[in-house]
Design a protein around this motif. Structure first.
Motif, PDB file in Angstrom:
ATOM      1  N   GLN A 218       0.874  -1.241  -0.023  1.00 30.77           N
ATOM      2  CA  GLN A 218       0.178  -0.076   0.031  1.00 30.77           C
ATOM      3  C   GLN A 218       0.866   1.394  -0.092  1.00 30.77           C
TER       4      GLN A 218
ATOM      5  N   ILE B 133     -26.739  13.052   5.291  1.00 27.91           N
ATOM      6  CA  ILE B 133     -26.174  11.982   4.810  1.00 27.91           C
ATOM      7  C   ILE B 133     -25.758  10.572   5.914  1.00 27.91           C
ATOM      8  N   MET B 135     -24.504   7.413   6.357  1.00 22.49           N
ATOM      9  CA  MET B 135     -23.658   6.464   5.764  1.00 22.49           C
ATOM     10  C   MET B 135     -22.981   5.967   7.073  1.00 22.49           C
ATOM     11  N   SER B 136     -21.880   6.475   7.682  1.00 20.31           N
ATOM     12  CA  SER B 136     -21.051   6.184   8.669  1.00 20.31           C
ATOM     13  C   SER B 136     -21.814   5.538   9.971  1.00 20.31           C
ATOM     14  N   GLY B 141     -16.569   2.830   9.300  1.00 19.64           N
ATOM     15  CA  GLY B 141     -16.011   4.176   8.744  1.00 19.64           C
ATOM     16  C   GLY B 141     -15.768   4.034   7.220  1.00 19.64           C
ATOM     17  N   SER B 142     -14.548   3.856   7.054  1.00 23.02           N
ATOM     18  CA  SER B 142     -14.112   3.718   5.804  1.00 23.02           C
ATOM     19  C   SER B 142     -14.457   2.369   5.276  1.00 23.02           C
ATOM     20  N   LEU B 165     -23.559   7.476  12.800  1.00 22.31           N
ATOM     21  CA  LEU B 165     -22.864   8.380  13.552  1.00 22.31           C
ATOM     22  C   LEU B 165     -22.258   9.501  12.573  1.00 22.31           C
ATOM     23  N   TRP B 166     -21.919  10.575  13.132  1.00 23.25           N
ATOM     24  CA  TRP B 166     -21.216  11.550  12.415  1.00 23.25           C
ATOM     25  C   TRP B 166     -22.240  12.216  11.449  1.00 23.25           C
ATOM     26  N   THR B 167     -23.466  12.264  11.618  1.00 19.03           N
ATOM     27  CA  THR B 167     -24.370  12.715  10.557  1.00 19.03           C
ATOM     28  C   THR B 167     -24.345  14.213  10.597  1.00 19.03           C
ATOM     29  N   THR B 168     -23.817  14.764   9.783  1.00 20.76           N
ATOM     30  CA  THR B 168     -23.526  16.275   9.760  1.00 20.76           C
ATOM     31  C   THR B 168     -25.124  16.720   9.567  1.00 20.76           C
ATOM     32  N   PHE B 219     -21.959  17.785  13.534  1.00 21.45           N
ATOM     33  CA  PHE B 219     -22.309  16.548  13.292  1.00 21.45           C
ATOM     34  C   PHE B 219     -23.129  15.722  14.678  1.00 21.45           C
ATOM     35  N   ILE B 364     -10.370  13.538   6.632  1.00 25.49           N
ATOM     36  CA  ILE B 364     -11.385  12.379   7.213  1.00 25.49           C
ATOM     37  C   ILE B 364     -12.604  12.311   6.424  1.00 25.49           C
ATOM     38  N   GLY B 367     -14.404  10.620   3.047  1.00 26.97           N
ATOM     39  CA  GLY B 367     -13.633   9.696   2.639  1.00 26.97           C
ATOM     40  C   GLY B 367     -12.246   9.770   2.934  1.00 26.97           C
ATOM     41  N   THR B 368     -11.389   9.417   3.889  1.00 24.01           N
ATOM     42  CA  THR B 368     -10.050   9.722   4.043  1.00 24.01           C
ATOM     43  C   THR B 368      -9.083   9.772   3.045  1.00 24.01           C
ATOM     44  N   GLU B 370      -6.306   8.188   2.733  1.00 25.64           N
ATOM     45  CA  GLU B 370      -5.937   6.930   2.554  1.00 25.64           C
ATOM     46  C   GLU B 370      -6.954   6.212   1.512  1.00 25.64           C
ATOM     47  N   ILE B 371      -8.018   6.511   1.766  1.00 28.28           N
ATOM     48  CA  ILE B 371      -9.319   5.821   1.102  1.00 28.28           C
ATOM     49  C   ILE B 371      -9.261   6.163  -0.452  1.00 28.28           C
TER      50      ILE B 371
HETATM   51  C1  LIG Z   1     -16.583  16.842  10.066  1.00 27.68           C
HETATM   52  C2  LIG Z   1     -16.947  15.540   9.720  1.00 27.68           C
HETATM   53  C3  LIG Z   1     -18.279  15.556   9.338  1.00 27.68           C
HETATM   54  C4  LIG Z   1     -18.817  14.021   8.785  1.00 27.68           C
HETATM   55  N1  LIG Z   1     -20.118  14.166   8.401  1.00 27.68           N
HETATM   56  C5  LIG Z   1     -20.691  12.839   7.945  1.00 27.68           C
HETATM   57  C6  LIG Z   1     -21.982  12.710   7.499  1.00 27.68           C
HETATM   58  O1  LIG Z   1     -22.685  13.577   7.349  1.00 27.68           O
HETATM   59  N2  LIG Z   1     -22.462  11.688   7.204  1.00 27.68           N
HETATM   60  C7  LIG Z   1     -21.678  10.288   7.264  1.00 27.68           C
HETATM   61  O2  LIG Z   1     -22.133   9.045   7.026  1.00 27.68           O
HETATM   62  N3  LIG Z   1     -20.224  10.384   7.782  1.00 27.68           N
HETATM   63  C8  LIG Z   1     -19.701  11.478   8.123  1.00 27.68           C
HETATM   64  N4  LIG Z   1     -18.533  11.755   8.516  1.00 27.68           N
HETATM   65  C9  LIG Z   1     -17.668  10.544   8.722  1.00 27.68           C
HETATM   66  C10 LIG Z   1     -16.844  10.167   7.566  1.00 27.68           C
HETATM   67  O3  LIG Z   1     -17.309   9.698   6.392  1.00 27.68           O
HETATM   68  C11 LIG Z   1     -15.754   9.316   8.153  1.00 27.68           C
HETATM   69  O4  LIG Z   1     -15.138   9.726   9.542  1.00 27.68           O
HETATM   70  C12 LIG Z   1     -14.716   8.486   7.256  1.00 27.68           C
HETATM   71  O5  LIG Z   1     -15.345   8.054   6.226  1.00 27.68           O
HETATM   72  C13 LIG Z   1     -13.542   7.797   8.157  1.00 27.68           C
HETATM   73  O6  LIG Z   1     -14.283   6.819   8.784  1.00 27.68           O
HETATM   74  P1  LIG Z   1     -13.807   6.627  10.558  1.00 27.68           P
HETATM   75  O7  LIG Z   1     -13.877   7.998  11.220  1.00 27.68           O
HETATM   76  O8  LIG Z   1     -14.668   5.545  10.913  1.00 27.68           O
HETATM   77  O9  LIG Z   1     -12.263   6.029  10.169  1.00 27.68           O
HETATM   78  P2  LIG Z   1     -11.696   4.673  10.122  1.00 27.68           P
HETATM   79  O10 LIG Z   1     -12.143   4.015   8.973  1.00 27.68           O
HETATM   80  O11 LIG Z   1     -11.792   4.023  11.572  1.00 27.68           O
HETATM   81  O12 LIG Z   1     -10.086   5.226   9.720  1.00 27.68           O
HETATM   82  C14 LIG Z   1      -9.244   5.357  10.751  1.00 27.68           C
HETATM   83  C15 LIG Z   1      -7.850   5.261  10.034  1.00 27.68           C
HETATM   84  O13 LIG Z   1      -7.656   4.155   9.383  1.00 27.68           O
HETATM   85  C16 LIG Z   1      -7.287   4.420   8.209  1.00 27.68           C
HETATM   86  N5  LIG Z   1      -7.759   3.369   7.298  1.00 27.68           N
HETATM   87  C17 LIG Z   1      -9.051   2.589   7.435  1.00 27.68           C
HETATM   88  N6  LIG Z   1      -9.171   1.852   6.596  1.00 27.68           N
HETATM   89  C18 LIG Z   1      -8.002   1.677   5.606  1.00 27.68           C
HETATM   90  C19 LIG Z   1      -7.499   0.903   4.656  1.00 27.68           C
HETATM   91  N7  LIG Z   1      -8.266   0.079   4.062  1.00 27.68           N
HETATM   92  N8  LIG Z   1      -6.251   1.144   4.256  1.00 27.68           N
HETATM   93  C20 LIG Z   1      -5.323   2.274   4.568  1.00 27.68           C
HETATM   94  N9  LIG Z   1      -5.839   3.043   5.942  1.00 27.68           N
HETATM   95  C21 LIG Z   1      -7.046   2.746   6.278  1.00 27.68           C
HETATM   96  C22 LIG Z   1      -8.212   5.604   7.696  1.00 27.68           C
HETATM   97  O14 LIG Z   1      -7.942   6.206   6.513  1.00 27.68           O
HETATM   98  C23 LIG Z   1      -7.888   6.534   8.948  1.00 27.68           C
HETATM   99  O15 LIG Z   1      -6.530   6.935   9.026  1.00 27.68           O
HETATM  100  C24 LIG Z   1     -18.038  12.834   8.881  1.00 27.68           C
HETATM  101  C25 LIG Z   1     -16.841  12.972   9.268  1.00 27.68           C
HETATM  102  C26 LIG Z   1     -16.214  14.246   9.851  1.00 27.68           C
HETATM  103  C27 LIG Z   1     -14.859  14.279  10.367  1.00 27.68           C
END
Ligand SMILES: Cc1cc2nc3c(=O)[nH]c(=O)nc-3n(C[C@H](O)[C@H](O)[C@H](O)COP(=O)(O)OP(=O)(O)OC[C@H]3O[C@@H](n4cnc5c(N)ncnc54)[C@H](O)[C@@H]3O)c2cc1C
Lengths: 329, 383
Positions: A218, B133, B135-136, B141-142, B165-168, B219, B364, B367-368, B370-371
């Motif tokens: 990766q 939205i 989704m999470s 998350g990812s 969770l994190w639903t803005t 959120f 983040i 979609g982070t 990394e994703i």
């Molecule tokens: C301000 C804010 C607003 C948001 N609003 C919404 C919203 O309205 N609706 C909604 O549904 N969601 C929302 N989100 C959520 C957002 O979509 C998630 O935070 C995001 O998808 C990441 O999921 P997680 O936070 O669970 O992190 P995780 O998925 O747990 O990730 C943690 C770390 O691990 C890394 N990681 C995970 N998997 C992999 C992989 N396969 N390869 C490499 N690295 C990896 C990630 O990149 C990250 O660095 C919001 C988030 C924020 C911060």
């Protein structure tokens, strides 16, 4: 890209693939002018492409010339190709016939973009000087002393005695000529970056460690993505500048060269990091591109030079006006 | 498209009508400022103003590309792009309708049926109906496809249970388009997912605030306890949820939101520096401006590709990955410039602090990084 540019790029790609194997570049770095390549470029009409049809040219656009130079950069093609394409056009615009053969160029005068040197100055008896004067862009011919080179290992000769002015173009001619040179150089850098992206992708599939191709890791995938992002971003802004109208092109050139400076630095690092030690050898072809990226980044104005230009348009703006000033750029 | 071919990008020009629209948008911004309805923002969050959303709708700047039949204005994606950059650059509070206009409406338009279109699209276009939205989830998350919230078929509709969770904006939107697992025990975790349009005032829906480290309530977490929705709440085909959220995320990623939030900070710093800024400051300003203007060209190319009916997921992910990193870098560089030059403009300190506090979220949400780089790697044939 317009259909015409795409066609030019296709033809150029085939020409360089055929007439510019790595040995030609290596020989040029050892001091040998690439005579056969030059003949092929002349026969294809590329060197006169910016001239009107009445002067034996193709009335091609700057973007078309950019397409040729992108292919040239991809193949690390040596010689004053850019300079000759542009120099012939500058002379034609001034109503003068260009001397036959290569036409090295240097920009001189107050606010010149760099030292008084011409790439491949030694390839011709005289090189073309474009000088900013109070009357406009003065064109002169000059002699060079054969000394010096840069990271490209190709000659970078010193301008010695410049002759009398042969023509003066009024108005923004100097700025436009400089922007054209800087943008064509950008296209050449894009080509070298294209090659790095393609080679790194292939290399990541070939090289195995820990029992699998390194492209499966990766961390390496992310290196390749960042390399590709930089090349796509640079291509977007250079493409926009090359196809812009004359008045818009000046400031877009500053934007493009500023962004490209960072793209080149980032791309070089990621390309080498992906390759490991083999990429650090003279034998493996990567260095022929990355050394040129090091050298070309400063041609026709360094990144710092162009940022000063761009800053002049932005500094002093009230917060509410900055957006309009930037979008104009 | 794979390998280097996925990286090919067309240079696009904005059409003349887009430049005419730009003038209208700037005139609108000037009017709003003159009338005192638009004040300079002091934070990085997107302002939420139903009044502003309705005024923007009156001008026809919501639902710009949708069919007239559904309240849209049948304009091009490039004109819509100009709307986005002009309103965001001027920091107009567009947060109320933004998600509905950008992604919920397009999902309903593309995957919904005519009853759903008639019910929601004209109200969105009027700037009156807001979406969030869903989704999470806490454990997803990812790895979004691993969600556990479930929908069970009951006569006449579906019973929903789960936890988003994190639903803005869940606390101030009217509806959520949310992803639920409607068939369990399938081999692929991507199968058996469906999207529902859920009124947030339904019995059994509980919205609880989650306060961000910036000290703001944007959120939320949203609980579903035996929430009943009618059959017609399902948008798109049962089991097609994964395809639909993928399309929805592409809408979310391609816009100029990211780098334009940092632009405001740059603008305030440039004003505070004044005309006699030193060489270092000038170089920094030019460098960041050139990065923003380059992203702008990329965004325009993506808009043009969308307009041509393509789905440029690779360049869209690139815009977001490059844009969010630039956003973070801009905040850090502006902080240093402010300190080196002793800048004390009124809103600057507040804006800087907000930028620093919001900064972690940039790479983040949506979609982070990394994703996103994984999406691009796949497009390049590396996976
Ligand atoms: C301000 C804010 C607003 C948001 N609003 C919404 C919203 O309205 N609706 C909604 O549904 N969601 C929302 N989100 C959520 C957002 O979509 C998630 O935070 C995001 O998808 C990441 O999921 P997680 O936070 O669970 O992190 P995780 O998925 O747990 O990730 C943690 C770390 O691990 C890394 N990681 C995970 N998997 C992999 C992989 N396969 N390869 C490499 N690295 C990896 C990630 O990149 C990250 O660095 C919001 C988030 C924020 C911060």
């Amino acid at each position: 890209m317009s259909e015409a540019s795409a066609l030019f790029q296709d033809v150029a790609e085939r020409l360089f693939a055929d007439a510019c194997p790595l040995e030609v570049t290596a020989a040029a770095e050892a001091g040998e002018f690439p005579q056969d390549l030059w003949g092929a470029l002349e026969d294809a009409g590329f060197l006169s492409m910016l001239l009107p049809e009445s002067d034996g040219g193709a009335e091609a656009s700057l973007a078309d010339a950019g397409a040729i130079l992108r292919a040239a950069g991809r193949h690390a093609a040596p010689g004053p190709i850019l300079e000759t394409i542009l120099g012939r056009r500058l002379l034609a615009d001034a109503g003068l016939a260009a001397p036959a053969g290569p036409l090295p160029i240097a920009f001189l005068g107050d606010g010149a973009p760099g030292p008084a040197r011409a790439r491949w100055g030694r390839a011709a008896d005289l090189c073309l000087i474009v000088e900013q004067t109070s009357a406009g862009a003065a064109l002169r011919f000059a002699e060079v002393a054969c000394e010096g080179s840069d990271a490209s290992f190709e000659p970078m000769d010193v301008i010695t005695t410049a002759g009398a002015t042969v023509a003066v173009a009024a108005g923004p001619a100097y700025e436009q000529a400089l922007a054209s040179a800087a943008l064509l150089k950008s296209a050449q850098m894009l080509g070298a970056m294209d090659w790095c992206v393609e080679r790194c992708l292939a290399f990541a599939g070939e090289r195995e460690q820990f029992g699998k191709a390194i492209g499966g890791f990766q961390a390496i995938q992310h290196h390749l993505v960042v390399l590709a992002e930089e090349s796509v971003a640079a291509a977007a802004i250079v493409g926009a500048a090359l196809s812009a109208a004359d008045d818009e092109r000046l400031s877009l050139t500053a934007v493009a060269r500023s962004r490209l400076g960072d793209a080149v630095d980032t791309a070089r690092w990621f390309a080498h990091q992906t390759h490991g030690a083999i990429g650090f050898t003279r034998e493996y072809p990567l260095n022929y591109r990355t050394r040129r990226l090091i050298a070309w980044r400063d041609d026709f104005g360094s990144t710092v030079f162009w940022r000063d230009r761009l800053a002049a348009q932005l500094i002093g703006a009230p917060a509410q006006d900055l957006w309009a000033r930037m979008v104009q750029a | 498209m794979s390998g280097a071919a996925a990286l090919r990008l067309e240079t696009a020009e904005l059409p003349p009508q887009a430049e005419a629209l730009r003038r209208e948008l700037r005139a609108f911004v000037a009017e709003e400022r003159a009338a005192g309805r638009l004040t300079d923002p002091t934070g990085f969050g997107m302002g939420f103003s139903p009044e502003m959303s309705r005024r923007i709708a009156e001008r026809g700047w919501i639902a710009m590309t949708w069919p007239k039949q559904w309240g849209g204005h049948e304009r091009s994606a490039l004109e819509r792009y100009v709307m986005m950059e002009e309103l965001l650059a001027a920091a107009v509070p567009v947060g109320a309708h933004w998600v509905a206009d950008r992604q919920s409406g397009p999902v309903i338009l593309r995957f919904g049926n005519d009853r759903q279109r008639a019910e929601h699209l004209p109200a969105i276009a009027r700037g009156e109906r807001y979406f969030c939205i869903g989704m999470s989830e806490p454990s997803s998350g990812s790895d979004l496809a691993s969600i556990r919230s479930r929908g069970d078929k009951v006569p006449g509709g579906w019973r929903l249970n789960g936890h988003k969770l994190w639903t803005t904006n869940a606390h101030r939107a009217h509806f959520m388009i949310s992803l639920f697992r409607t068939t369990r025990g399938l081999d692929s975790k991507h199968a058996g997912l469906s999207q529902f349009i859920i009124p947030l005032n339904s019995a059994g829906v509980t919205v609880k605030p989650v306060i961000s480290m910036a000290g703001e309530h944007d959120f939320n977490e949203v609980f579903f306890d035996d929430v009943f929705v009618e059959d017609d709440a399902m948008v798109g085909a049962e089991g097609n949820g994964w395809n639909q959220v993928s399309a929805e995320l592409a809408y979310e990623r391609s816009g100029p939101e990211r780098w334009l939030s940092a632009f405001r900070l740059l603008a305030v710093v440039v004003e505070a520096l004044g005309s006699d800024a030193d060489r270092e400051a000038r170089q920094e300003v030019a460098r960041l401006a050139s990065h923003m203007l380059t992203l702008r060209r990329l965004s325009i190319s993506v808009a043009a590709m969308l307009h041509a009916g393509l789905s440029p997921s690779v360049p869209a992910a690139m815009v977001k990955d490059l844009g969010t990193r630039l956003e973070q870098e801009t905040v850090n560089r502006m902080r240093d410039l402010a300190l080196k030059n002793g800048l004390t403009a009124p809103v600057l300190a507040e804006l800087l602090q907000s930028g620093l506090l919001w900064s972690p979220a940039f790479t983040i949400r949506g979609g982070t990084g990394e994703i996103l780089r994984g999406v691009i790697a796949k497009g390049m044939g590396l996976r």
